[in-house]
Design an enzyme around this catalytic site. Sequence first.
Site, PDB file in Angstrom:
ATOM      1  N   CYS A   1       2.101  -2.727 -17.418  1.00  6.21           N
ATOM      2  CA  CYS A   1       1.206  -1.866 -16.638  1.00  6.21           C
ATOM      3  C   CYS A   1       1.379  -2.097 -15.141  1.00  6.21           C
ATOM      4  O   CYS A   1       0.659  -1.523 -14.337  1.00  6.21           O
ATOM      5  CB  CYS A   1      -0.244  -2.042 -17.061  1.00  6.21           C
ATOM      6  SG  CYS A   1      -0.872  -3.683 -16.698  1.00  6.21           S
TER       7      CYS A   1
ATOM      8  N   HIS B   1       0.839  -1.212   0.000  1.00  5.10           N
ATOM      9  CA  HIS B   1       0.000   0.000   0.000  1.00  5.10           C
ATOM     10  C   HIS B   1       0.865   1.250   0.000  1.00  5.10           C
ATOM     11  O   HIS B   1       0.612   2.216  -0.701  1.00  5.10           O
ATOM     12  CB  HIS B   1      -0.837   0.043   1.288  1.00  5.10           C
ATOM     13  CG  HIS B   1      -2.120  -0.670   1.153  1.00  5.10           C
ATOM     14  ND1 HIS B   1      -2.479  -1.702   1.974  1.00  5.10           N
ATOM     15  CD2 HIS B   1      -3.123  -0.493   0.298  1.00  5.10           C
ATOM     16  CE1 HIS B   1      -3.659  -2.141   1.625  1.00  5.10           C
ATOM     17  NE2 HIS B   1      -4.072  -1.421   0.608  1.00  5.10           N
TER      18      HIS B   1
END
Length: 553
Positions: free
Chosen positions: A483, A185
């Site tokens: 990506c 995160h």
Amino acid sequence: MPDLLEGIGVSPGQVAGPVLAMGNPPVLPAVYPVTDVGEEVLHAERALTAVCEDLRARAAFATTATAADVLLAQAELAIDPVLRDAIAARIRRGQDAPHASHDTFAEQRAMFTAAGGFLAERAADLEDIAHRALAALLGSPMPGVPAPGHPFILVADDLSPADTATLDPTMVLAVVTERGGPTSHTAILARALGLPAIVGCRGALTAPDRGLATIDGTTGHMRIGVTETEAAHVQAHAAALRAGLSNDRGPGRTADGHAIDLMVNIGAAADLSAVDLTDVAGVGLFRTEFLFLDRTEEPGLDEQTHAYAEVFAAFPHRTVVVRTLDAGADKPLPFLGLPDEPNPALGLRGLRTSRLRPEILHTQLRAIARAAAGATADVWVMAPMVSTPAEAAGFVQQVHDHGLPTAGVMVEVPAAALRARHLLRTADFLSIGTNDLAQYTMAADRQTGDLADLLDPWQPALLHLLGACAVAAQDAGKSISVCGEAAADPLLAPILVGLGITRLSMSPRALPAVRTALARYTLAQCRRLAERVLEADDPAHARTIAATDVHAL
Ligand code: PEP
Ligand code: MG
């Protein structure tokens, strides 16, 4: 002499400034006798409500839609009736509110940890809520990011989603954590905020509070105990770099003019609000699962159509690559009713969930097709977690059956990379998800911070697979992009191009630095760099090769 600490640079940029450590969680007080049980239960309930309200307020100020979603999920967890009732039951059995709360959270955490997989990940969220609840019960400030009133470098063991989501980029100069990996995160949100960040930096917490340090979010170097003159030098250098970046405009290209499409990764139209889209080639990864998070049922056809149409409208005549629902493992979606699995990352996730709930993919494709029909964006659709040519063929057929002409697959599993040529017999394009491809190539859980070194996108084995996919795509004359988070690393970008990748998609804030990095190398230099890096023994060696002076190539 300043000390050099080394971690993994996960968000580029150089800064200097005073170091401050994260606020410590409150200490559990001594047991006290409860005289009014009813009042004590109310005291506990008020504390949990306060935590929930605080998290909701933070969500309102969150800097990205993704961050807001994470915080709202935590807010709901704080007022979970099961937790509340368990705490009340303990108080009725004679415990005071702080201990009843502490023990209940500890019990729940142990259950989550024992369950493993995504539940184990939520254990960290529970720990964070437990600390907040204790602070609310004791009337102490919420643990978390310090607020000294001046800019500082934030150092922490690890950051909870709640802490990272509300970091004020005007005060926090950079983030350094002792734990956490490249796909944690902390890394993803720091990049979204454009804050330089280093993870897995052992010893960072030993930096003296308020002492000066310098951070390089590309090399992963933190120097502590630097002098004011050294700090000023780094600041001046960083300011000059930033000025250079903002003057540097236009589409992505190498020094000799080979076009590289630079695209953005988003989770919703809201992620585009603060982004200058002038030089962006389109969206390389639209993560649609954010629309599905925290739902008890699947969003309906109209709601989905509207959400997709909003993104397509922002990219007239440009490409938008929509990824179909990527649920399971690190992205749990309760409404899917996925079975409990000992290894969710190896279980029903990504495209595989459509084995269980095919109608969800069907509705999503209908919604994408409806939204695309009303837009001028060039809409491409791809599936996550494809492993075999047969899965790719089945998906491509379904997308085409919905009237959507361009269907591709993500390469996130080594089997898919090894058989890229076969996938491309039906797939119109490939997009490499390096976050998952690193996890499955190195057999290292992407949620385990202690394995960050294995998850490093500079691992030569991972780069080797990327190169193989690029060759297959070139032979087939089809598009190939990266990506995953690897695309956001300006030092790695020329190497990816040298391997044959022609599109890079990243968080919008990472794009200027990647554009500038690419413009320094000719395509031939990128290729030479890639060849040498593939021969490296390990990520550190690969980075040293990449730092070769461009004229020596
Ligand atoms: C990836 O795995 O690299 C990727 C882009 O997908 P996600 O991070 O959403 O799993
Ligand atoms: Mg993935």
